[in-house]
Design a protein around this motif. Structure first.
Motif, PDB file in Angstrom:
ATOM      1  N   ASP A 122     -42.561  22.835 -27.912  1.00  0.00           N
ATOM      2  CA  ASP A 122     -43.175  22.029 -28.680  1.00  0.00           C
ATOM      3  C   ASP A 122     -42.317  21.158 -29.457  1.00  0.00           C
ATOM      4  O   ASP A 122     -42.518  20.029 -29.417  1.00  0.00           O
ATOM      5  CB  ASP A 122     -44.269  22.605 -29.519  1.00  0.00           C
ATOM      6  CG  ASP A 122     -45.468  23.128 -29.038  1.00  0.00           C
ATOM      7  OD1 ASP A 122     -45.942  22.376 -27.779  1.00  0.00           O
ATOM      8  OD2 ASP A 122     -46.115  24.083 -29.311  1.00  0.00           O
ATOM      9  N   GLN A 123     -41.395  21.750 -29.865  1.00  0.00           N
ATOM     10  CA  GLN A 123     -40.320  21.231 -30.706  1.00  0.00           C
ATOM     11  C   GLN A 123     -39.506  20.234 -29.966  1.00  0.00           C
ATOM     12  O   GLN A 123     -39.069  19.077 -30.217  1.00  0.00           O
ATOM     13  CB  GLN A 123     -38.930  22.364 -31.242  1.00  0.00           C
ATOM     14  CG  GLN A 123     -39.891  23.134 -32.205  1.00  0.00           C
ATOM     15  CD  GLN A 123     -38.836  24.180 -32.701  1.00  0.00           C
ATOM     16  OE1 GLN A 123     -37.650  24.490 -32.050  1.00  0.00           O
ATOM     17  NE2 GLN A 123     -38.958  24.505 -33.997  1.00  0.00           N
TER      18      GLN A 123
ATOM     19  N   PHE B  43     -40.639  18.570 -27.179  1.00  0.00           N
ATOM     20  CA  PHE B  43     -41.434  17.536 -26.727  1.00  0.00           C
ATOM     21  C   PHE B  43     -41.597  16.384 -27.992  1.00  0.00           C
ATOM     22  O   PHE B  43     -41.545  15.302 -27.962  1.00  0.00           O
ATOM     23  CB  PHE B  43     -42.895  17.783 -26.420  1.00  0.00           C
ATOM     24  CG  PHE B  43     -43.851  16.827 -26.234  1.00  0.00           C
ATOM     25  CD1 PHE B  43     -43.607  15.675 -25.440  1.00  0.00           C
ATOM     26  CD2 PHE B  43     -45.049  16.709 -27.363  1.00  0.00           C
ATOM     27  CE1 PHE B  43     -44.454  14.978 -25.193  1.00  0.00           C
ATOM     28  CE2 PHE B  43     -46.008  15.553 -27.024  1.00  0.00           C
ATOM     29  CZ  PHE B  43     -45.801  14.748 -26.212  1.00  0.00           C
ATOM     30  N   TYR B  44     -41.622  17.202 -29.049  1.00  0.00           N
ATOM     31  CA  TYR B  44     -41.562  16.319 -30.448  1.00  0.00           C
ATOM     32  C   TYR B  44     -40.632  15.386 -30.655  1.00  0.00           C
ATOM     33  O   TYR B  44     -40.712  14.179 -30.837  1.00  0.00           O
ATOM     34  CB  TYR B  44     -41.897  17.345 -31.600  1.00  0.00           C
ATOM     35  CG  TYR B  44     -42.029  16.526 -33.051  1.00  0.00           C
ATOM     36  CD1 TYR B  44     -43.456  16.260 -33.129  1.00  0.00           C
ATOM     37  CD2 TYR B  44     -41.469  16.563 -34.252  1.00  0.00           C
ATOM     38  CE1 TYR B  44     -43.813  15.481 -34.393  1.00  0.00           C
ATOM     39  CE2 TYR B  44     -41.615  16.250 -35.372  1.00  0.00           C
ATOM     40  CZ  TYR B  44     -42.873  15.445 -35.394  1.00  0.00           C
ATOM     41  OH  TYR B  44     -43.267  14.949 -36.587  1.00  0.00           O
ATOM     42  N   LEU B  45     -39.288  15.898 -30.360  1.00  0.00           N
ATOM     43  CA  LEU B  45     -38.026  14.961 -30.281  1.00  0.00           C
ATOM     44  C   LEU B  45     -38.098  13.694 -29.150  1.00  0.00           C
ATOM     45  O   LEU B  45     -37.905  12.939 -29.825  1.00  0.00           O
ATOM     46  CB  LEU B  45     -36.957  15.986 -30.130  1.00  0.00           C
ATOM     47  CG  LEU B  45     -36.629  16.920 -31.334  1.00  0.00           C
ATOM     48  CD1 LEU B  45     -35.376  17.777 -31.325  1.00  0.00           C
ATOM     49  CD2 LEU B  45     -36.138  16.079 -32.732  1.00  0.00           C
ATOM     50  N   ARG B  46     -38.604  14.539 -28.142  1.00  0.00           N
ATOM     51  CA  ARG B  46     -38.616  13.449 -27.052  1.00  0.00           C
ATOM     52  C   ARG B  46     -39.554  12.293 -27.076  1.00  0.00           C
ATOM     53  O   ARG B  46     -39.410  11.090 -27.036  1.00  0.00           O
ATOM     54  CB  ARG B  46     -39.092  14.080 -25.517  1.00  0.00           C
ATOM     55  CG  ARG B  46     -37.912  14.988 -25.455  1.00  0.00           C
ATOM     56  CD  ARG B  46     -37.919  15.818 -23.786  1.00  0.00           C
ATOM     57  NE  ARG B  46     -37.665  14.947 -22.945  1.00  0.00           N
ATOM     58  CZ  ARG B  46     -38.291  15.188 -21.657  1.00  0.00           C
ATOM     59  NH1 ARG B  46     -38.849  16.253 -21.473  1.00  0.00           N
ATOM     60  NH2 ARG B  46     -38.191  14.412 -20.720  1.00  0.00           N
ATOM     61  N   ALA B  47     -40.713  12.701 -27.824  1.00  0.00           N
ATOM     62  CA  ALA B  47     -41.873  11.963 -28.053  1.00  0.00           C
ATOM     63  C   ALA B  47     -41.411  10.752 -29.002  1.00  0.00           C
ATOM     64  O   ALA B  47     -42.098   9.812 -29.298  1.00  0.00           O
ATOM     65  CB  ALA B  47     -43.116  12.432 -28.608  1.00  0.00           C
ATOM     66  N   ARG B  48     -40.304  10.904 -29.851  1.00  0.00           N
ATOM     67  CA  ARG B  48     -39.764  10.192 -30.872  1.00  0.00           C
ATOM     68  C   ARG B  48     -38.557   9.255 -30.105  1.00  0.00           C
ATOM     69  O   ARG B  48     -37.699   8.528 -30.950  1.00  0.00           O
ATOM     70  CB  ARG B  48     -39.550  10.730 -32.042  1.00  0.00           C
ATOM     71  CG  ARG B  48     -40.281  11.656 -32.738  1.00  0.00           C
ATOM     72  CD  ARG B  48     -41.502  10.426 -33.313  1.00  0.00           C
ATOM     73  NE  ARG B  48     -42.776  10.905 -34.028  1.00  0.00           N
ATOM     74  CZ  ARG B  48     -43.810  11.076 -33.447  1.00  0.00           C
ATOM     75  NH1 ARG B  48     -44.142  10.814 -32.178  1.00  0.00           N
ATOM     76  NH2 ARG B  48     -44.838  11.570 -34.093  1.00  0.00           N
ATOM     77  N   GLY B  49     -38.448   9.206 -28.663  1.00  0.00           N
ATOM     78  CA  GLY B  49     -37.680   8.583 -28.105  1.00  0.00           C
ATOM     79  C   GLY B  49     -36.186   9.226 -27.899  1.00  0.00           C
ATOM     80  O   GLY B  49     -35.543   8.487 -27.489  1.00  0.00           O
ATOM     81  N   ILE B  50     -35.984  10.428 -28.574  1.00  0.00           N
ATOM     82  CA  ILE B  50     -34.714  11.055 -28.173  1.00  0.00           C
ATOM     83  C   ILE B  50     -34.664  11.426 -26.877  1.00  0.00           C
ATOM     84  O   ILE B  50     -35.420  12.446 -26.663  1.00  0.00           O
ATOM     85  CB  ILE B  50     -34.680  12.195 -29.368  1.00  0.00           C
ATOM     86  CG1 ILE B  50     -34.619  11.487 -30.652  1.00  0.00           C
ATOM     87  CG2 ILE B  50     -33.281  12.928 -29.207  1.00  0.00           C
ATOM     88  CD1 ILE B  50     -34.768  12.474 -31.947  1.00  0.00           C
ATOM     89  N   PRO B  51     -33.592  11.247 -26.185  1.00  0.00           N
ATOM     90  CA  PRO B  51     -33.366  11.867 -24.527  1.00  0.00           C
ATOM     91  C   PRO B  51     -33.178  13.334 -24.677  1.00  0.00           C
ATOM     92  O   PRO B  51     -32.843  14.008 -25.654  1.00  0.00           O
ATOM     93  CB  PRO B  51     -31.963  11.114 -24.445  1.00  0.00           C
ATOM     94  CG  PRO B  51     -31.981   9.980 -25.259  1.00  0.00           C
ATOM     95  CD  PRO B  51     -32.362  10.349 -26.730  1.00  0.00           C
ATOM     96  N   GLU B  52     -33.727  13.775 -23.533  1.00  0.00           N
ATOM     97  CA  GLU B  52     -33.933  15.527 -23.383  1.00  0.00           C
ATOM     98  C   GLU B  52     -32.565  16.194 -23.850  1.00  0.00           C
ATOM     99  O   GLU B  52     -32.609  17.197 -24.578  1.00  0.00           O
ATOM    100  CB  GLU B  52     -34.206  15.541 -22.211  1.00  0.00           C
ATOM    101  CG  GLU B  52     -34.477  17.348 -21.959  1.00  0.00           C
ATOM    102  CD  GLU B  52     -35.033  17.723 -20.639  1.00  0.00           C
ATOM    103  OE1 GLU B  52     -35.559  16.779 -20.020  1.00  0.00           O
ATOM    104  OE2 GLU B  52     -35.340  18.874 -20.571  1.00  0.00           O
TER     105      GLU B  52
ATOM    106  N   MET C 179     -29.622  19.061 -30.343  1.00  0.00           N
ATOM    107  CA  MET C 179     -30.395  19.208 -31.913  1.00  0.00           C
ATOM    108  C   MET C 179     -30.829  20.245 -32.190  1.00  0.00           C
ATOM    109  O   MET C 179     -30.625  20.875 -32.985  1.00  0.00           O
ATOM    110  CB  MET C 179     -31.274  17.908 -32.042  1.00  0.00           C
ATOM    111  CG  MET C 179     -30.496  16.631 -32.228  1.00  0.00           C
ATOM    112  SD  MET C 179     -31.759  15.181 -32.396  1.00  0.00           S
ATOM    113  CE  MET C 179     -32.176  15.294 -34.317  1.00  0.00           C
ATOM    114  N   LEU C 180     -31.589  20.805 -31.276  1.00  0.00           N
ATOM    115  CA  LEU C 180     -32.127  22.173 -31.529  1.00  0.00           C
ATOM    116  C   LEU C 180     -31.145  23.272 -31.458  1.00  0.00           C
ATOM    117  O   LEU C 180     -31.361  24.309 -32.106  1.00  0.00           O
ATOM    118  CB  LEU C 180     -33.527  22.358 -30.429  1.00  0.00           C
ATOM    119  CG  LEU C 180     -34.637  21.523 -30.585  1.00  0.00           C
ATOM    120  CD1 LEU C 180     -35.530  21.454 -29.372  1.00  0.00           C
ATOM    121  CD2 LEU C 180     -35.371  21.434 -31.908  1.00  0.00           C
TER     122      LEU C 180
ATOM    123  N   ALA D  86     -29.626  23.258 -34.549  1.00  0.00           N
ATOM    124  CA  ALA D  86     -30.416  23.553 -35.765  1.00  0.00           C
ATOM    125  C   ALA D  86     -30.490  25.174 -35.742  1.00  0.00           C
ATOM    126  O   ALA D  86     -30.513  26.041 -36.870  1.00  0.00           O
ATOM    127  CB  ALA D  86     -31.737  23.204 -35.598  1.00  0.00           C
TER     128      ALA D  86
END
Ligand SMILES: Nc1ncnc2c1ncn2[C@@H]1O[C@H](COP(=O)(O)OP(=O)(O)OP(=O)(O)O)[C@@H](O)[C@H]1O
Ligand SMILES: [Mg+2]
Lengths: 247, 428
Positions: B376-377, B379-388, B394-395, B398
């Motif tokens: 889910d995390q 997907f949330y980042l990718r849905a904001r345009g951040i490449p996989e 980033m995760l 984190a």
């Protein structure tokens, strides 16, 4: 802008979307209403490319592009934005870094120059002020410890920064107080333009007083069963979904 | 070129040949120390997995490798890592390179162990336990140099860097530096250690640290282990922490082929504190083991341990954490957390917490988690345009943040953060 034809999708072999036909022309705002479990969020996830859904039929064209063939990040770069019904918490990822990374990724996709930390901060502060968000939300982990309403506002902030062509708002009004509701509506209305469209998923007619839709659709059992003007929302508010079923 | 003898016998054979040339050969107490250690290593041999403390880490690769103790320093040019401080000690193959080091006019005394050996009777070996630890015995028999640091009472020592470099070379080298660090009452120091070596060169770095913190002293000890890809690093640190003193250790295990980071801490005065944090970032074929042994031997002490391991490819991580709360150690506040993030189905993490509590008024908690990147995390980042790939990195960062943020000293924290970011960028 968006053209969905005969879209069917399953989760774990269970059909959820059973043939969706929906067209949202550029510049229009459409509302989707429907009972719990009718497939509204599923539709928004399928459109934004979340894993776990099997598309069994139909097509989706977004400004002439086959949307379903794109990766989620490519859809975002093409101008699609989903405000999540349940925004995800990202402990350890600072909100400012997250917003800037997202903004720059989308800008890269559009061929625009990236913003440095200072430029970003200036823009973010401006947008946050318009949404009455306290600035310290930039320093915190993404959505971590945010109240329900703060999470929704953070979604709208992302939308305001990314300036999508098509925004899907999945119950962004749920859990908002009256003032916040107006602020969120203002955020959407501010984006209104001939090349901006929105799909607003909601359970409450009230939101549609502030974001006046061009069309209202009723999604039930995985299909759009009725479409009409803003008056349809009033009618649903008065008599519920039973009247639709009868129709 | 004759074959290099392997196994414990190989090391002992070389010890026999070298004993007259090793530092302190004319000091009776050093000789006695070395002889006893060699005897103890002979008796113990290389640890095997039959030993409880070595259950998850197999040293056969090291035992079978065959090394030579490099006795003369080549004065090769080195690209030194970026400096974090004015003062730094640069070691090559376990020997201090005076020409590359800057230690004059520091608020503390820092010098070569080999050069000052005659003054170190009673201090060298005060904490290390060669009779119980085979690798410490090996280090004691064969140490060639090390850094001796003393921060006088009440002095804020600032930041000291210890850089360990390994020479490129055909013959696999083994080096066993012994570092002695002493902070007198109320003194403070940040020690940032970077260990690197050429990729693909096989060598053994077997350091031992003896750390003594007097009342109210504070040591931040950041270790950035970025050894070459074929290297073995087997490090053992002993720390004795007096009343009101704090030992703040952070170890980053990012390099090396096979690595063990073993830390023994004794909190021996009231209100002593200890933070042991670490991150292990492992790629295909790497094995890293962090083993901590913590003794709460006085009342009102606090300890915090947070270890995070990220594993990709076919890598293996180990965390063993033992906390021993002695009967006198009332009102102990202990916390231990060990978390792993598996980026590949072939990676493996073994985790063994061990609590032995003999006092009754104690707050001690521990936990361990193993997980994958949250879908889910991502997907949330990718849905904001951040490449996989970027979203994954980033995760991962984190995930590591909590451990890095636990480091109290800002300079050390930034050095660590940079190393973590650098690792990921190369891995991704
Ligand atoms: N991963 C899943 N596994 C099984 N069933 C699922 C899964 N995801 C969704 N569903 C089912 O699909 C149906 C549609 O769910 P969806 O979340 O799209 O509804 P919704 O219209 O958004 O409802 P609400 O108004 O409550 O938000 C529900 O019956 C739900 O239980
Ligand atoms: Mg929903």
């Amino acid at each position: 802008m968006l053209k969905i034809e005969g879209l069917t999708a399953e989760v774990d072999g269970k059909p959820i979307l059973k043939g969706i036909d929906l067209e949202v022309p550029a510049g229009e705002i459409h509302a989707i209403m429907g009972p719990n479990g009718s497939g509204k969020s599923t539709l928004s996830y399928v459109l934004s490319g979340r894993e776990g859904y099997e598309i069994t039929g139909g097509s989706v064209s977004f400004n002439g592009v086959d949307l379903l063939a794109l990766e989620p990040e490519e859809r975002a770069a093409a101008g699609l934005f989903l405000a999540f019904q349940y925004p995800v918490e990202l402990p350890g990822v600072g909100n400012a870094l997250f917003l800037r990374t997202a903004l720059n990724a989308v800008r890269r996709g559009k061929g625009e120059p990236e913003l440095d930390a200072m430029q970003f901060l200036k823009l973010a502060r401006e947008r946050m002020k318009a949404l009455s968000m306290p600035e310290d939300m930039l320093k915190r982990g993404v959505n971590v410890g945010f109240s329900g309403g703060e999470k929704k506002r953070n979604e709208v902030l992302q939308m305001a920064l990314l300036r999508p062509k098509l925004a899907i708002l999945d119950e962004t009004d749920s859990g908002l107080d009256i003032d916040a509701l107006k602020i969120v509506a203002d955020g959407v209305n501010a984006l209104r333009a001939p090349d901006f469209s929105a799909l607003v998923i909601t359970h409450y007619q009230r939101l549609l007083d502030y974001i006046v839709p061009d069309k209202v659709h009723v999604l039930m059992g995985g299909r759009i069963v009725q479409s009409g003007g803003p008056e349809l929302a009033h009618q649903l508010e008065a008599s519920g979904y039973a009247s639709v079923k009868a129709a | 070129m004759s074959a290099i003898a392997t196994g414990a016998e190989g090391f002992l054979h070389r010890f026999d040949g070298l004993r007259q040339r090793l530092p302190g050969a004319r000091l009776a107490w050093v000789q006695a120390l070395r002889e006893a250690a060699a005897e103890s290593f002979r008796a113990q041999g290389f640890p095997t997995r039959r030993l409880e403390a070595w259950k998850y880490t197999d040293l056969r690769l090291v035992a079978d490798a065959g090394f030579e103790e490099a006795l003369s320093v080549v004065d090769a040019e080195f690209a030194l890592p970026p400096a974090h401080s004015r003062w730094r000690a640069v070691f090559q193959d376990g020997r201090l390179r005076e020409d590359l080091s800057t230690l004059e006019e520091a608020p503390f005394a820092a010098a070569s162990l080999a050069a000052g050996l005659s003054t170190l009777e009673g201090r060298l070996g005060a904490l290390a336990r060669p009779a119980e630890q085979a690798l410490v015995a090996l280090n004691t028999a064969l140490f060639e140099d090390g850094l001796v640091v003393t921060v006088p009472a009440g002095v804020a020592g600032g930041v000291l860097e210890l850089v360990s470099l390994a020479s490129p070379g055909e013959r696999p080298a083994a080096f066993h530096p012994r570092h002695l660090i002493r902070l007198e009452a109320g003194a403070s120091l940040t020690l940032i250690e970077t260990a690197t070596g050429p990729a693909g060169t096989r060598y053994l770095h077997n350091p031992v640290y003896e750390i003594e913190l007097a009342e109210g002293a504070t040591l931040t000890h950041a270790r950035l282990q970025q050894e070459g890809s074929a290297a073995f690093q087997l490090g053992t640190a002993y720390a004795r922490v007096a009343a009101g003193a704090t030992y703040d250790n952070f170890t980053l295990n990012a390099g090396g082929k096979l690595v063990r980071n073993e830390i023994h801490v004794v909190l021996e005065g009231p209100k002593a504190a200890c933070h042991m944090n670490g991150a292990q970032l492992l790629r295909d074929g790497q094995h890293a083991d962090t083993t901590t042994v913590l003794d709460h031997a006085a009342p009102d002490c606090a300890s915090r341990q947070t270890y995070k391991t990220v594993l990709s490819g076919r890598s293996r991580g180990v965390f063993q954490g033992k906390i021993h709360v002695h009967q006198v150690a009332q009102r102990t506040d202990g916390y231990q957390m060990n978390q792993a993030l598996l980026l590949s189905p072939e990676a493996e993490i073994d985790s063994k917490p061990q609590l032995e509590i003999y006092a009754d008024d104690v707050k001690c908690s521990h936990g361990a988690t193993v997980g994958e990147i949250d879908a889910d995390q991502l997907f949330y980042l990718r849905a904001r345009g951040i490449p996989e790939a970027q979203a994954r990195s980033m995760l991962v960062e984190a995930f590591l943040t909590e451990a890095v943020e636990g480091v109290q000293d800002a300079v050390a924290r930034e050095a660590l953060q940079a190393a973590v970011t650098g690792w990921w960028e190369k891995a991704a």
